[in-house]
Design an enzyme around this catalytic site. Structure first.
Site, short mmCIF file in Angstrom:
data_model
loop_
_atom_site.label_atom_id
_atom_site.label_comp_id
_atom_site.label_asym_id
_atom_site.label_seq_id
_atom_site.Cartn_x
_atom_site.Cartn_y
_atom_site.Cartn_z
N HIS A 49 -3.35 5.92 3.76
CA HIS A 49 -4.15 4.78 3.31
C HIS A 49 -3.60 3.44 3.81
O HIS A 49 -4.34 2.58 4.28
CB HIS A 49 -4.20 4.81 1.78
N SER A 83 -11.23 -0.72 -0.43
CA SER A 83 -9.94 -0.77 0.28
C SER A 83 -10.13 -1.06 1.76
O SER A 83 -9.27 -1.64 2.41
CB SER A 83 -9.19 0.56 0.13
N ASP A 108 0.85 -1.20 0.00
CA ASP A 108 0.00 0.00 0.00
C ASP A 108 0.88 1.25 0.00
O ASP A 108 2.00 1.21 -0.49
CB ASP A 108 -0.92 -0.03 1.22
#
Length: 395
Positions: free
Chosen positions: A140, A315, A82
């Site tokens: 994220h 996600s 990620d």
């Protein structure tokens, strides 16, 4: 490479395809792939069970019921590919495999940064090139990994709080390329050059659209090789819904060797409008495999905070399933490496979805599986119970 070198490579029988490594134009943080990237702390607290605060999406899938059996993911290593990770966050510091205690950390086998100066000359992120220590320039990665393993003594945000994690940064300020993604796949195949340090489960809360240079089959070989060595790869379906055939970016679009996850609102039991639907426009594959909570999910943010109200996307759904696999394999070590068996258990134990009125790819929304919910809602308790039953059958 020179034009002549490229020509010679193309003529080799061992080279199937040559792709240009696109130089992506960076944009200001805000919305990426339909998900809000909000660094601010969230005032919403998870549900309190006595003195322990538990994120509500974890209770929805029955993770807390698995913990009550003493199964929390111990012995399992989960990889996160990620935007990086804040390894100092209170919910992640203790479960980092590179943590050796007394403030000593060894990163070689547990962290890799695929963003280097050679291939990313316009790097503008908050992380340095080829960072030798875990770093997250976009929040994220910290958020998604928190949903897999995050916990403290008073708060649980992760499905498998006793599992360990390793990570690879595959994006620069939220943007990657086929090369950066493949470099992370390569690292996880043999971290630090040592296959014995390979993770059990991998979460991939990203997709590679055409704008990043992906045309469709860039990850086929990497995924197939990871499956051969027993790594369970989870990929997010994408956030291009609600139309049919919107599961269009690899690896979700063509991942026959990965497990694809869509998102639903666990408060209403309805599919999230943004969740990508099948069939895949690349190969007609039905998808996703199943769905998990992905609307306003509370998890960790860099700097020690937590965020939830603005964090929605497939996600956020994928990490729930990666955590469930960690619970299953922790409960039943005989299942470790058995990717197809584990995927079959997840599908068979999923709670059946509500009837969907639309038809995608010629498949009725009332059929199971279908191109909206797949086989249904992930159920951690049922999946672990079935995993334990498999163990008994093997004796």
């Amino acid at each position: 490479l020179t034009p002549l070198q490229i020509r010679n490579l193309a003529l080799s029988s061992r080279v199937q395809k040559i792709n240009y490594n696109f130089n992506i134009q960076r944009v200001a943080l805000g919305v990426s792939d339909g998900e809000e990237l909000n660094f601010t702390q969230d005032a919403n607290l998870p549900h309190s069970t006595g003195t322990l605060q538990v994120e509500e999406s974890l209770r929805k899938i029955g993770a807390d019921k698995v913990w009550n059996k003493g199964i929390k993911g111990g012995g399992i290593v989960v990889a996160g590919q990620d935007t990086g990770v804040d390894a100092r966050h209170e919910s992640l510091v203790q479960s980092y495999r590179g943590n050796r205690g007394r403030r000593k950390q060894v990163h070689r086998f547990s962290w890799f940064d695929a963003i280097d100066r050679q291939y990313n000359p316009n790097e503008t992120s908050k992380c340095p090139f080829s960072s030798s220590v875990p770093c997250d320039d976009n929040a994220h990665g910290t958020h998604t990994l928190g949903t897999v393993v995050g916990s403290t003594s008073t708060r649980v945000i992760g499905v498998a709080p006793d599992a360990q994690w390793i990570a690879c940064r595959n994006m620069d300020a939220g943007f990657g390329s086929a090369l950066t993604y493949l470099r992370c796949f390569d690292f996880f195949f043999a971290p630090g050059g040592n296959p014995k340090m390979r993770p059990h489960v991998m979460n991939n809360s990203w997709g590679c659209p055409k704008e990043e240079g992906c045309q469709g089959n860039e990850f086929d070989e990497a995924l197939a090789n990871l499956k051969k060595v027993g790594v369970f790869v989870v990929v997010s379906a994408g956030n291009e819904g609600p139309g049919c055939g919107t599961m269009s970016s690899p690896p979700a679009a063509n991942a026959l060797d990965a497990f694809t996850v869509g998102a639903y609102n666990h408060r209403t039991n309805r599919i999230a409008s943004f969740s990508s639907r099948g069939p895949s426009p690349l190969n007609g594959r039905m998808g996703p495999d199943l769905v998990a909570p992905g609307v306003s999910i509370t998890s960790a943010l860099p700097g020690g905070g937590y965020g939830g109200s603005m964090w929605s996307g497939t996600s956020m759904a994928g990490p729930h399933v990666a955590g469930v696999v960690a619970l299953m394999w922790s409960a039943n070590p005989a299942l470790i490496g058995k990717v197809d068996v584990t995927a079959d258990i997840l599908r068979k134990t999923a709670d059946r979805p509500q009837v969907v009125g639309d038809t995608c790819g010629g498949v009725s929304g009332s059929a199971v599986p279908n191109n909206t919910y797949g086989y249904g809602y992930v159920n951690a308790e049922k999946a672990v119970n079935s995993a334990l039953a498999y163990q008994k059958r093997k004796k």
